[in-house]
Write a protein that holds these residues in place. Structure first.
Motif, PDB file in Angstrom:
ATOM      1  N   LYS A 186      33.220  69.047  35.485  1.00  0.00           N
ATOM      2  CA  LYS A 186      32.777  67.742  34.991  1.00  0.00           C
ATOM      3  C   LYS A 186      33.341  66.654  35.896  1.00  0.00           C
ATOM      4  O   LYS A 186      34.485  66.743  36.342  1.00  0.00           O
ATOM      5  CB  LYS A 186      33.256  67.520  33.563  1.00  0.00           C
ATOM      6  N   PRO A 187      32.536  65.617  36.171  1.00  0.00           N
ATOM      7  CA  PRO A 187      33.017  64.536  37.036  1.00  0.00           C
ATOM      8  C   PRO A 187      34.172  63.764  36.400  1.00  0.00           C
ATOM      9  O   PRO A 187      34.319  63.732  35.174  1.00  0.00           O
ATOM     10  CB  PRO A 187      31.812  63.627  37.204  1.00  0.00           C
ATOM     11  N   LYS A 188      34.941  63.164  37.241  1.00  0.00           N
ATOM     12  CA  LYS A 188      36.054  62.332  36.786  1.00  0.00           C
ATOM     13  C   LYS A 188      35.506  61.156  35.970  1.00  0.00           C
ATOM     14  O   LYS A 188      34.453  60.621  36.280  1.00  0.00           O
ATOM     15  CB  LYS A 188      36.819  61.807  38.002  1.00  0.00           C
ATOM     16  N   ASN A 189      36.188  60.756  34.935  1.00  0.00           N
ATOM     17  CA  ASN A 189      35.814  59.663  34.027  1.00  0.00           C
ATOM     18  C   ASN A 189      34.528  59.945  33.254  1.00  0.00           C
ATOM     19  O   ASN A 189      33.849  59.031  32.820  1.00  0.00           O
ATOM     20  CB  ASN A 189      35.675  58.335  34.770  1.00  0.00           C
ATOM     21  N   TYR A 190      34.179  61.197  33.099  1.00  0.00           N
ATOM     22  CA  TYR A 190      32.990  61.569  32.321  1.00  0.00           C
ATOM     23  C   TYR A 190      33.257  61.292  30.847  1.00  0.00           C
ATOM     24  O   TYR A 190      34.251  61.739  30.289  1.00  0.00           O
ATOM     25  CB  TYR A 190      32.676  63.041  32.546  1.00  0.00           C
ATOM     26  N   ASP A 191      32.364  60.529  30.224  1.00  0.00           N
ATOM     27  CA  ASP A 191      32.588  60.172  28.820  1.00  0.00           C
ATOM     28  C   ASP A 191      31.522  60.739  27.896  1.00  0.00           C
ATOM     29  O   ASP A 191      31.240  60.193  26.845  1.00  0.00           O
ATOM     30  CB  ASP A 191      32.715  58.662  28.658  1.00  0.00           C
ATOM     31  N   GLY A 192      30.877  61.768  28.303  1.00  0.00           N
ATOM     32  CA  GLY A 192      29.925  62.434  27.436  1.00  0.00           C
ATOM     33  C   GLY A 192      28.493  62.095  27.780  1.00  0.00           C
ATOM     34  O   GLY A 192      28.201  61.378  28.736  1.00  0.00           O
ATOM     35  N   PRO A 193      27.556  62.584  26.966  1.00  0.00           N
ATOM     36  CA  PRO A 193      26.133  62.395  27.265  1.00  0.00           C
ATOM     37  C   PRO A 193      25.568  61.064  26.780  1.00  0.00           C
ATOM     38  O   PRO A 193      24.378  60.943  26.551  1.00  0.00           O
ATOM     39  CB  PRO A 193      25.489  63.574  26.526  1.00  0.00           C
ATOM     40  N   GLY A 194      26.395  60.062  26.631  1.00  0.00           N
ATOM     41  CA  GLY A 194      25.939  58.752  26.149  1.00  0.00           C
ATOM     42  C   GLY A 194      25.067  58.026  27.167  1.00  0.00           C
ATOM     43  O   GLY A 194      24.924  58.438  28.325  1.00  0.00           O
ATOM     44  N   VAL A 195      24.488  56.947  26.739  1.00  0.00           N
ATOM     45  CA  VAL A 195      23.612  56.137  27.579  1.00  0.00           C
ATOM     46  C   VAL A 195      24.437  55.455  28.669  1.00  0.00           C
ATOM     47  O   VAL A 195      25.493  54.884  28.397  1.00  0.00           O
ATOM     48  CB  VAL A 195      22.886  55.073  26.720  1.00  0.00           C
ATOM     49  N   THR A 196      23.938  55.513  29.888  1.00  0.00           N
ATOM     50  CA  THR A 196      24.659  54.909  31.011  1.00  0.00           C
ATOM     51  C   THR A 196      24.003  53.631  31.520  1.00  0.00           C
ATOM     52  O   THR A 196      24.469  53.039  32.479  1.00  0.00           O
ATOM     53  CB  THR A 196      24.750  55.906  32.181  1.00  0.00           C
ATOM     54  N   THR A 197      22.928  53.232  30.876  1.00  0.00           N
ATOM     55  CA  THR A 197      22.246  52.014  31.318  1.00  0.00           C
ATOM     56  C   THR A 197      22.912  50.785  30.719  1.00  0.00           C
ATOM     57  O   THR A 197      23.683  50.874  29.767  1.00  0.00           O
ATOM     58  CB  THR A 197      20.770  52.042  30.883  1.00  0.00           C
ATOM     59  N   ARG A 198      22.602  49.639  31.287  1.00  0.00           N
ATOM     60  CA  ARG A 198      23.138  48.364  30.800  1.00  0.00           C
ATOM     61  C   ARG A 198      21.996  47.445  30.431  1.00  0.00           C
ATOM     62  O   ARG A 198      20.897  47.565  30.953  1.00  0.00           O
ATOM     63  CB  ARG A 198      23.982  47.690  31.879  1.00  0.00           C
ATOM     64  N   ARG A 199      22.309  46.510  29.567  1.00  0.00           N
ATOM     65  CA  ARG A 199      21.310  45.525  29.186  1.00  0.00           C
ATOM     66  C   ARG A 199      21.252  44.442  30.254  1.00  0.00           C
ATOM     67  O   ARG A 199      22.273  44.003  30.773  1.00  0.00           O
ATOM     68  CB  ARG A 199      21.663  44.906  27.841  1.00  0.00           C
ATOM     69  N   ILE A 200      20.052  43.978  30.574  1.00  0.00           N
ATOM     70  CA  ILE A 200      19.875  42.959  31.621  1.00  0.00           C
ATOM     71  C   ILE A 200      20.535  41.643  31.212  1.00  0.00           C
ATOM     72  O   ILE A 200      21.050  40.912  32.056  1.00  0.00           O
ATOM     73  CB  ILE A 200      18.379  42.772  31.979  1.00  0.00           C
ATOM     74  N   SER A 201      20.568  41.343  29.925  1.00  0.00           N
ATOM     75  CA  SER A 201      21.196  40.099  29.471  1.00  0.00           C
ATOM     76  C   SER A 201      22.692  40.108  29.768  1.00  0.00           C
ATOM     77  O   SER A 201      23.271  39.073  30.114  1.00  0.00           O
ATOM     78  CB  SER A 201      20.942  39.874  27.984  1.00  0.00           C
ATOM     79  N   ASP A 202      23.335  41.261  29.663  1.00  0.00           N
ATOM     80  CA  ASP A 202      24.763  41.353  29.991  1.00  0.00           C
ATOM     81  C   ASP A 202      24.995  41.139  31.477  1.00  0.00           C
ATOM     82  O   ASP A 202      25.936  40.459  31.892  1.00  0.00           O
ATOM     83  CB  ASP A 202      25.322  42.715  29.574  1.00  0.00           C
ATOM     84  N   LEU A 203      24.131  41.724  32.288  1.00  0.00           N
ATOM     85  CA  LEU A 203      24.265  41.571  33.736  1.00  0.00           C
ATOM     86  C   LEU A 203      23.986  40.139  34.184  1.00  0.00           C
ATOM     87  O   LEU A 203      24.679  39.599  35.049  1.00  0.00           O
ATOM     88  CB  LEU A 203      23.323  42.529  34.461  1.00  0.00           C
ATOM     89  N   LEU A 204      22.959  39.504  33.607  1.00  0.00           N
ATOM     90  CA  LEU A 204      22.610  38.135  33.994  1.00  0.00           C
ATOM     91  C   LEU A 204      23.707  37.147  33.631  1.00  0.00           C
ATOM     92  O   LEU A 204      24.016  36.249  34.409  1.00  0.00           O
ATOM     93  CB  LEU A 204      21.288  37.721  33.341  1.00  0.00           C
ATOM     94  N   THR A 205      24.277  37.305  32.454  1.00  0.00           N
ATOM     95  CA  THR A 205      25.349  36.402  32.034  1.00  0.00           C
ATOM     96  C   THR A 205      26.499  36.450  33.021  1.00  0.00           C
ATOM     97  O   THR A 205      27.021  35.420  33.443  1.00  0.00           O
ATOM     98  CB  THR A 205      25.842  36.778  30.625  1.00  0.00           C
ATOM     99  N   ASN A 206      26.872  37.638  33.416  1.00  0.00           N
ATOM    100  CA  ASN A 206      27.963  37.809  34.362  1.00  0.00           C
ATOM    101  C   ASN A 206      27.604  37.236  35.735  1.00  0.00           C
ATOM    102  O   ASN A 206      28.402  36.532  36.361  1.00  0.00           O
ATOM    103  CB  ASN A 206      28.308  39.294  34.464  1.00  0.00           C
ATOM    104  N   ALA A 207      26.397  37.525  36.203  1.00  0.00           N
ATOM    105  CA  ALA A 207      25.971  37.042  37.528  1.00  0.00           C
ATOM    106  C   ALA A 207      25.863  35.520  37.554  1.00  0.00           C
ATOM    107  O   ALA A 207      26.290  34.878  38.522  1.00  0.00           O
ATOM    108  CB  ALA A 207      24.636  37.667  37.901  1.00  0.00           C
TER     109      ALA A 207
END
Length: 111
Positions: A7-28
């Motif tokens: 298993k890769p390092k920092n593997y946290d299970g089969p959860g969703v790995t995508t992000r919401r665009i609103s979270d990315l835009l706020t930060n950017a």
């Protein structure tokens, strides 16, 4: 014989790995705003676009300090016109273009 799967390092299970665009835009957008905050030269260089081609040759944005934009004006008639009539409009345009900067007022000076 059994294959070993690692298993890769920092593997946290089969959860969703995508992000919401609103979270990315706020930060950017906050990062972009911070870069404008320390760049009064961008405000000064955009003055000809703000004032328009008709008056850009007769005015010059000289400095921006403590939220005050200092603009040099060539003649007294234009000074009076800008100071009395166009100041609120110009402030609104500047605040729309540079919402992250604290623009208090414009001071017109003869020069």
């Amino acid at each position: 014989m059994m294959s070993t799967y690692r298993k890769p390092k920092n593997y946290d299970g089969p959860g969703v790995t995508t992000r919401r665009i609103s979270d990315l835009l706020t930060n950017a957008l906050s990062k972009i705003g911070q870069s404008y905050q320390g760049r009064p030269d961008l405000l000064l260089s955009s003055w000809p676009d703000i004032i328009g081609s008709k008056f850009s040759s007769m005015t010059e944005a000289v400095s921006f300090q403590d939220g005050i934009l200092y603009v040099k004006v060539k003649n007294s008639t234009l000074y009076s016109l800008l100071n009395q009539n166009d100041k609120p409009r110009l402030l609104n345009l500047l605040r729309k273009r540079f919402p992250q900067m604290s623009i208090k007022t414009i001071v017109f000076r003869m020069g």
